[in-house]
Design a protein around this motif. Structure first.
Motif: not given
Length: 305
Positions: A214-223
């Motif tokens: 459910r994290t597709e398109g979310v930058p890993f740094g933001a996550l």
């Protein structure tokens, strides 16, 4: 190594390992259009905005006060490629240290337990069933209770978390409640009053489940910043943060946020420097809000040309 981590931080999770460049050529005869971000006008003054931010973000268990890490964090990450796991630990450690918390090194006993999976709901059910008392709702106000546990089990969110906090005797660090199977502790009464308490509230441990499907398109740094915020402070998993400038809106449709905001950073700093011995949750919340407002004012002054 730093360049490597920075590259990871800016990659959308759905595109890890792939890349592309999109070029747009404009007609040289046409002037280039200029786009600016929407201007949002907040009619509240700094103190009002700070009180609102604390009220929305902070969610300690009923009858308790906001808890924080008063012992070192020990972060463990499983279910994720090693380089991404290390980036997550490093980023969370930087945020924690900047806020005023302490972080243990390799070999410590984990108290921030992060597990990545492709099925968050299934892993949550497995953890609750296998951990037993670690997820027991409402043991003397150590967690948010049955509604929050049900949300942890059934939510479709990309990130779910479960905090457990304890009242602690400040001098000894001894837990000030009777846990299951243990005799009631003895708490020394010193200078308690209507303004001061003999105990503080410490975060004991937090379990965080990342549903990577459910994290597709979310930058890993933001996550990583989102996870840091939920690990360092008690956040209502069912809260509505749309009116505030916070990383907690990362998965909110129509709201763009790519990192911890200055409000987030100042809130964490306020939480980790506010007195822990207030007699009531309301007084502690006022202390945190006052410190947050002061930090915001200082930041605005520093930003003036």
């Amino acid at each position: 190594m730093i360049r490597h981590f920075m590259a990871i931080a800016t990659l959308p999770l759905g595109l890890l390992g792939a890349g592309g460049v999109l070029a747009q050529v404009q007609d040289p005869q046409e002037p280039a259009a200029t786009y600016v971000d929407d201007l949002i006008v907040d009619g509240r003054n700094i103190s009002q905005a700070a009180r609102a931010f604390v009220e929305v973000v902070a969610e300690p268990p009923p009858g308790t006060r906001a808890a924080r890490w008063n012992r070192s964090l020990c972060i463990s990450v499983t279910g994720m490629r090693r380089d991404f796991a290390q980036y997550l630990i490093d980023r969370m450690s930087v945020v924690a240290l900047d806020a005023g918390a302490e972080v243990d090194g390799p070999g410590c006993q984990p108290n921030v337990i992060i597990q990545a999976t492709g099925d968050g709901r299934a892993l949550a059910a497995e953890l609750v069933e296998g951990a037993g008392l670690a997820f027991q709702p409402s043991i003397n106000g150590t967690n948010l209770g049955r509604d929050a546990l049900n949300d942890f089990l059934t939510s479709d969110r990309a990130v779910r978390w479960w905090h457990v906090s304890f009242p602690v005797e400040p001098d000894s660090g001894q837990i000030a409640i009777a846990l299951k199977g243990q005799a009631p502790p003895t708490v020394t009464v010193r200078d308690a009053s209507r303004l001061r308490s003999n105990i503080r509230y410490d975060l004991g441990y937090v379990v965080i489940v990342l549903d990577m499907s459910r994290t597709e398109g979310v930058p890993f740094g933001a996550l990583a910043d989102y996870v840091a915020m939920t690990a360092l402070t008690q956040v209502d998993p069912m809260g509505d943060f749309r009116g505030e400038d916070t990383i907690l809106n990362l998965f909110q449709p129509g709201i763009e946020v790519g990192a911890l905001t200055q409000w987030d950073l100042d809130y964490l700093a306020a939480l980790y420097t506010a007195p822990t011995n207030r007699a009531s949750a309301a007084q502690q919340a006022r202390d945190i809000a006052q410190r947050l407002a002061g930090l915001r004012r200082d930041g605005l002054v520093d930003a003036e040309p």
